[in-house]
Design a protein around this motif. Structure first.
Motif, mmCIF file in Angstrom:
data_model
loop_
_atom_site.group_PDB
_atom_site.id
_atom_site.type_symbol
_atom_site.label_atom_id
_atom_site.label_comp_id
_atom_site.label_asym_id
_atom_site.label_seq_id
_atom_site.Cartn_x
_atom_site.Cartn_y
_atom_site.Cartn_z
ATOM 1 N N THR A 79 0.853 -1.203 0.000
ATOM 2 C CA THR A 79 0.000 0.000 0.000
ATOM 3 C C THR A 79 0.878 1.239 0.000
ATOM 4 O OG1 THR A 79 -1.788 -1.116 1.180
ATOM 5 C CG2 THR A 79 -1.738 1.280 1.314
ATOM 6 N N TRP A 80 1.872 1.230 0.885
ATOM 7 C CA TRP A 80 2.801 2.363 0.954
ATOM 8 C C TRP A 80 3.530 2.544 -0.385
ATOM 9 C CZ3 TRP A 80 8.191 2.526 0.520
ATOM 10 C CH2 TRP A 80 8.800 3.734 0.900
ATOM 11 N N ALA A 81 3.988 1.430 -0.950
ATOM 12 C CA ALA A 81 4.746 1.517 -2.203
ATOM 13 C C ALA A 81 3.866 2.039 -3.338
ATOM 14 C CB ALA A 81 5.316 0.145 -2.561
ATOM 15 N N GLN A 82 2.620 1.596 -3.367
ATOM 16 C CA GLN A 82 1.714 2.103 -4.412
ATOM 17 C C GLN A 82 1.441 3.586 -4.213
ATOM 18 O OE1 GLN A 82 -1.569 -0.799 -5.784
ATOM 19 N NE2 GLN A 82 -0.930 -1.621 -3.810
ATOM 20 N N ARG A 83 1.347 4.010 -2.953
ATOM 21 C CA ARG A 83 1.123 5.439 -2.711
ATOM 22 C C ARG A 83 2.325 6.266 -3.155
ATOM 23 N NH1 ARG A 83 3.322 8.732 0.715
ATOM 24 N NH2 ARG A 83 3.179 7.297 2.472
ATOM 25 N N VAL A 84 3.524 5.758 -2.884
ATOM 26 C CA VAL A 84 4.726 6.458 -3.349
ATOM 27 C C VAL A 84 4.695 6.574 -4.873
ATOM 28 C CG1 VAL A 84 7.245 6.251 -3.583
ATOM 29 C CG2 VAL A 84 6.151 5.830 -1.365
ATOM 30 N N ALA A 85 4.327 5.486 -5.541
ATOM 31 C CA ALA A 85 4.293 5.485 -7.007
ATOM 32 C C ALA A 85 3.228 6.437 -7.539
ATOM 33 C CB ALA A 85 4.043 4.065 -7.518
ATOM 34 N N VAL A 86 2.047 6.392 -6.944
ATOM 35 C CA VAL A 86 0.953 7.266 -7.401
ATOM 36 C C VAL A 86 1.316 8.734 -7.186
ATOM 37 C CG1 VAL A 86 -1.395 8.011 -6.809
ATOM 38 C CG2 VAL A 86 -0.915 5.589 -7.194
ATOM 39 N N ASN A 87 1.871 9.054 -6.031
ATOM 40 C CA ASN A 87 2.244 10.448 -5.766
ATOM 41 C C ASN A 87 3.292 10.937 -6.763
ATOM 42 O OD1 ASN A 87 0.571 10.053 -3.598
ATOM 43 N ND2 ASN A 87 1.990 10.788 -2.056
ATOM 44 N N LEU A 88 4.274 10.094 -7.009
ATOM 45 C CA LEU A 88 5.312 10.470 -7.977
ATOM 46 C C LEU A 88 4.694 10.690 -9.356
ATOM 47 C CD1 LEU A 88 8.777 8.832 -8.393
ATOM 48 C CD2 LEU A 88 7.270 8.897 -10.366
ATOM 49 N N ALA A 89 3.827 9.772 -9.762
ATOM 50 C CA ALA A 89 3.229 9.853 -11.094
ATOM 51 C C ALA A 89 2.341 11.076 -11.240
ATOM 52 C CB ALA A 89 2.414 8.586 -11.365
ATOM 53 N N PHE A 90 1.531 11.350 -10.227
ATOM 54 C CA PHE A 90 0.615 12.482 -10.343
ATOM 55 C C PHE A 90 1.356 13.815 -10.253
ATOM 56 C CE2 PHE A 90 -3.871 11.209 -10.608
ATOM 57 C CZ PHE A 90 -3.653 9.861 -10.794
ATOM 58 N N SER A 91 2.415 13.858 -9.471
ATOM 59 C CA SER A 91 3.239 15.076 -9.464
ATOM 60 C C SER A 91 3.810 15.323 -10.854
ATOM 61 C CB SER A 91 4.386 14.936 -8.462
ATOM 62 O OG SER A 91 3.887 14.974 -7.151
ATOM 63 N N GLU A 92 4.247 14.257 -11.505
ATOM 64 C CA GLU A 92 4.818 14.394 -12.841
ATOM 65 C C GLU A 92 3.750 14.822 -13.854
ATOM 66 O OE1 GLU A 92 7.741 14.558 -13.714
ATOM 67 O OE2 GLU A 92 7.678 14.309 -15.898
ATOM 68 N N LEU A 93 2.573 14.238 -13.755
ATOM 69 C CA LEU A 93 1.493 14.627 -14.669
ATOM 70 C C LEU A 93 1.143 16.105 -14.493
ATOM 71 C CD1 LEU A 93 -1.021 11.612 -14.467
ATOM 72 C CD2 LEU A 93 0.601 12.136 -16.290
ATOM 73 N N ARG A 94 1.074 16.533 -13.222
ATOM 74 C CA ARG A 94 0.731 17.945 -12.976
ATOM 75 C C ARG A 94 1.831 18.863 -13.485
ATOM 76 N NH1 ARG A 94 -1.815 15.876 -7.937
ATOM 77 N NH2 ARG A 94 0.214 15.943 -6.951
ATOM 78 N N ARG A 95 3.084 18.440 -13.287
ATOM 79 C CA ARG A 95 4.203 19.264 -13.764
ATOM 80 C C ARG A 95 4.121 19.454 -15.276
ATOM 81 N NH1 ARG A 95 8.809 19.097 -16.103
ATOM 82 N NH2 ARG A 95 8.768 16.851 -16.466
ATOM 83 N N LYS A 96 3.855 18.359 -15.992
ATOM 84 C CA LYS A 96 3.781 18.455 -17.452
ATOM 85 C C LYS A 96 2.608 19.318 -17.890
ATOM 86 C CE LYS A 96 6.210 14.324 -18.850
ATOM 87 N NZ LYS A 96 6.181 12.975 -19.371
ATOM 88 N N ARG A 97 1.497 19.208 -17.163
ATOM 89 C CA ARG A 97 0.302 19.962 -17.547
ATOM 90 C C ARG A 97 0.508 21.465 -17.365
ATOM 91 N NH1 ARG A 97 -3.944 18.094 -13.889
ATOM 92 N NH2 ARG A 97 -3.372 16.060 -14.715
ATOM 93 N N TRP A 98 1.326 21.839 -16.377
ATOM 94 C CA TRP A 98 1.440 23.254 -16.024
ATOM 95 C C TRP A 98 2.779 23.873 -16.379
ATOM 96 C CZ3 TRP A 98 -2.255 26.511 -13.910
ATOM 97 C CH2 TRP A 98 -3.466 25.900 -13.591
ATOM 98 N N GLU A 99 3.680 23.111 -16.980
ATOM 99 C CA GLU A 99 5.052 23.599 -17.125
ATOM 100 C C GLU A 99 5.150 24.847 -17.998
ATOM 101 O OE1 GLU A 99 7.475 20.502 -18.698
ATOM 102 O OE2 GLU A 99 6.249 20.213 -20.479
ATOM 103 N N ASP A 100 4.191 25.040 -18.912
ATOM 104 C CA ASP A 100 4.272 26.203 -19.808
ATOM 105 C C ASP A 100 3.493 27.408 -19.296
ATOM 106 O OD1 ASP A 100 5.868 24.788 -21.568
ATOM 107 O OD2 ASP A 100 4.135 23.940 -22.622
ATOM 108 N N VAL A 101 2.929 27.296 -18.105
ATOM 109 C CA VAL A 101 2.145 28.425 -17.572
ATOM 110 C C VAL A 101 3.029 29.243 -16.635
ATOM 111 C CG1 VAL A 101 0.106 29.105 -16.256
ATOM 112 C CG2 VAL A 101 0.039 27.046 -17.678
#
Lengths: 201, 84
Positions: A79-101
């Protein structure tokens, strides 16, 4: 899923090593994280989801190994490992979505639009003016910038990246800003009814 | 800053609801694994971990990540457990 059963302690012991136990633990964890990211990241990506998930799983495995000593043991290790993975992935998705703003676009004060003369609109304009003044007077420039960026919709971790801090510190900064505003409202005897128009859509 | 009525309402409501004992994202992160497993088991998380529940409701990033974690755990729950 092919992973053999492991206790939390066994996961930690295997991930702390550097021999075949480590390799086996990472390979057993890979399909767990892959499935977690396939079902969560996959639907949010238009193209290249498989390659992106593969890359994120690899990054997540490294993070899980490096941060395993932070696992507190009050949940399943996976559970902990999946949370680490999800947090990393969603941070990356948000970074890509907002990087040009640019941040300054979100916090720039636009020219005031002429206000219609209806009473309700005038009261709303006064409330806006008051809150804007309190933000200016009560908050630090850094608090004001962060608050405005978050209010404009920029995700916390992206605002944190722009301000060269982390999400946890940013949350504390914003929490302090909200408490200051609350005190400012209370000092002026302003409650929700004075500041929130229930007829607003 | 564009303080439109909905933005103003959000800001004021959040400010007035602010409490000194709120969890930060880091505080929440240390509890959210257990919170997720309790949620999956149908236990009353609001009673047991009210501050976590509140943080997840008010912090968009943490809330989004929690929802994704629940999707992952539900997908995983159909599979044999890999630890215990």
């Amino acid at each position: 899923m092919p992973s053999p059963d492991r206790t939390n302690d066994e996961w930690l012991a295997d991930l702390a090593g550097d021999g075949p136990e480590l390799t086996a633990a990472l390979e057993d964890l890979r399909p767990v994280l892959h499935q977690a990211l396939r079902v969560t990241v996959g639907p949010r990506v238009d193209r290249g989801a498989d390659a992106l998930v593969d890359d994120l799983v690899q990054d997540a495995l490294l993070q899980v190994r490096d941060r395993a000593d932070q696992f507190r043991g009050d949940a399943r290790f996976t559970t902990w490992a999946q949370r680490v993975a999800v947090n990393l992935a969603f941070s990356e998705l948000r970074r890509k979505r907002w990087e040009d703003v640019p941040l300054d676009v979100l916090v720039a004060d636009p020219p005031q639009a002429p206000e219609p003369g209806a009473d309700a609109v005038m009261e709303q304009a006064q409330a806006v003016g008051l809150v804007r003044q309190l933000i200016r007077d009560e908050l630090t420039e850094r608090q004001s910038t962060a608050l405005q960026a978050v209010l404009a919709g920029m995700p916390m971790d992206e605002v944190a990246r722009r301000l060269d801090t982390n999400r946890n510190a940013l949350y504390k900064l914003l929490h302090d800003a909200r408490l200051r505003l609350r005190r400012a409202f209370e000092d002026r005897g302003l409650g929700p009814d004075d500041l929130l128009d229930p007829t607003d859509p | 800053m564009t303080l439109t009525p909905p933005v103003l309402r959000t800001l004021v409501a959040r400010a007035l609801a602010s409490r000194p004992d709120e969890l930060s994202c880091g505080d929440c992160e240390t509890c959210v694994d257990r919170f997720a497993e309790m949620t999956l088991a149908g236990l009353d998380t609001r009673e047991a971990l009210p501050l976590v529940e509140e943080h997840l409701r008010t912090c968009r990033c943490c809330g989004e990540e929690f929802e994704a974690l629940m999707v992952a755990l539900r997908a995983c729950s159909a599979q044999p457990h890999a630890d215990g």
